[in-house]
Scaffold this active site. Sequence first.
Site, short mmCIF file in Angstrom:
data_model
loop_
_atom_site.label_atom_id
_atom_site.label_comp_id
_atom_site.label_asym_id
_atom_site.label_seq_id
_atom_site.Cartn_x
_atom_site.Cartn_y
_atom_site.Cartn_z
N PHE A 117 0.82 -1.22 0.00
CA PHE A 117 0.00 0.00 0.00
C PHE A 117 0.85 1.26 0.00
O PHE A 117 0.39 2.34 -0.39
CB PHE A 117 -0.96 -0.01 1.19
CG PHE A 117 -0.38 0.48 2.48
CD1 PHE A 117 -0.55 1.79 2.90
CD2 PHE A 117 0.36 -0.38 3.30
CE1 PHE A 117 -0.02 2.24 4.10
CE2 PHE A 117 0.88 0.05 4.49
CZ PHE A 117 0.71 1.37 4.91
N LYS A 118 2.11 1.15 0.41
CA LYS A 118 2.98 2.33 0.45
C LYS A 118 3.16 2.94 -0.94
O LYS A 118 3.45 4.13 -1.07
CB LYS A 118 4.35 1.95 1.02
CG LYS A 118 4.31 1.30 2.41
CD LYS A 118 3.89 2.28 3.48
CE LYS A 118 3.82 1.63 4.85
NZ LYS A 118 5.10 1.33 5.46
N ASP A 119 3.00 2.13 -1.99
CA ASP A 119 3.14 2.65 -3.35
C ASP A 119 2.12 3.75 -3.65
O ASP A 119 2.37 4.64 -4.47
CB ASP A 119 2.95 1.53 -4.38
CG ASP A 119 4.08 0.51 -4.36
OD1 ASP A 119 5.22 0.90 -4.09
OD2 ASP A 119 3.80 -0.68 -4.61
N THR A 150 8.00 0.43 3.29
CA THR A 150 8.29 1.81 2.91
C THR A 150 9.57 1.90 2.09
O THR A 150 9.65 2.64 1.11
CB THR A 150 8.40 2.71 4.15
OG1 THR A 150 7.11 2.83 4.77
CG2 THR A 150 8.87 4.11 3.78
#
Length: 490
Positions: A117-119, A150
Amino acid sequence: MRYLSTRDQEHTTSSFCDILLEGLAPDGGLYLPEQYPTIGDAELNRWRDLLNEQGYAALAADVLTLFIDDIPADDLKDICARAYTTPKFSEADIVTVTPLEDGIYLGGLSHGPTAAFKDMAMQLLGELFEYELKRRHQVLNILGATSGDTGSSAEYAMRGRDGISVFMLTPRGRMTAFQQAQMFSIDDPNIVNMAVDGVFDDCQDIVKDVSRDLQFKRTWNIGAVNSINWARLMAQVVYYICCWIRLTESVDPSQRNTTNVSFAVPTGNFGDICAGHIARCMGLPIDRLIVVTNENDVLNEFFTTGVYRVRSAEQTLDTSSPSMDISKASNFERFIADLLGRDAARINDLFGKQLASQGYIDLSNDPTFATVESEYGFLSGRSTHQDRLTTIRTSWQDCGTMIDPHTADGVKVARDMKADGTVTTPIICLETALPVKFAETIKEATGRLPDTPARFHGIEDLPRHVVNVPNDTQAVKDIIVTTLTPHTQE
């Protein structure tokens, strides 16, 4: 839109592009907008049309104009179009919402280049950094810390960009083999991986120590990509809006904008769910924000007792949801600033003095603590290794869906709160990563390895590029200086 530090008693404000490159504020605080923008039916209806007709990038550009007034709107559209596109993201929708079981949905946030989800924020951040650095004819040397995802998201977003180098700290031996491979296989002179002899919180402390050394920070053009950078949270607000739109698409149009949904969010650093808090404050129809932790439950302890007690490295457990093995939540200060009415003097006392001297802050008897649920919608829960295994197994056997251990933590707590009636609205569990990043735990739970997307085949066999360093700020500074000095002499 102007921004100020959570600890700034003088009310000194800055523009978005200034804080974009700044990271941590000079006084040690975190940047927040002077006040959050407010939204109503007009914005919700416009955003629904934009998402359905033009896609996620168009939605993002429109939302971000509420927070950014020093980048022309057309340029911002181009930035978002470059950040959120296929095949960079494997799904054309960028963010998906799919049913898992009755009343519980998965918010698909792992379609990006590193399957995490960091993308969602990092791809935007890379475009923003490159854009602003070119405008200013400057360079930026990013110093970050990662507990798992991250780092790779930052490095994939920043590699090959003009004027940007990345120095990423990782807790040695604390990430999965796949997570390490994603980062350490990158062969780029502008990407430097450092494995620190410690836990994630030690890495994070080094980043903050360097940020507080203003002379070093300015001399070597140090910036941040961790969620202490406001732009990360701003980008994440967008996918809360997107998830809400997608889930309410089947609701009668006359009732859509009053239809509340809840979110269960696995979190260690309080960044992902802090974005949800901001979206809720803006007026997005969110019922409950469910903070989900693993055995490192410093956040769950606060939301159930009012005491925020950080743990030492020795007290931080090594778990099967390693990206949440965090016992000092950097973004938590942002929420407490809102909770205490932006009282900068008190925030400075709590986080700048009390936390450092006694290791905890206690708001259990403060009248504001009673509003954490009633006014801000927060609930919390925790999950253990056995919970994780059971949830992964049942989600696969009963629902036909494979989920990663962190997402399983969220689903476990969501199921509990649905079962006992604590939450009656639909719950979107925000996905953290694809299961392939945690193959050992998936196999333990289900008896089989997760599928490996074609783009990741063979990644664990590639040569690795990483430097082992002691848990020492000066050692990290020395590597930064040694790496950058040849460039400064050319």
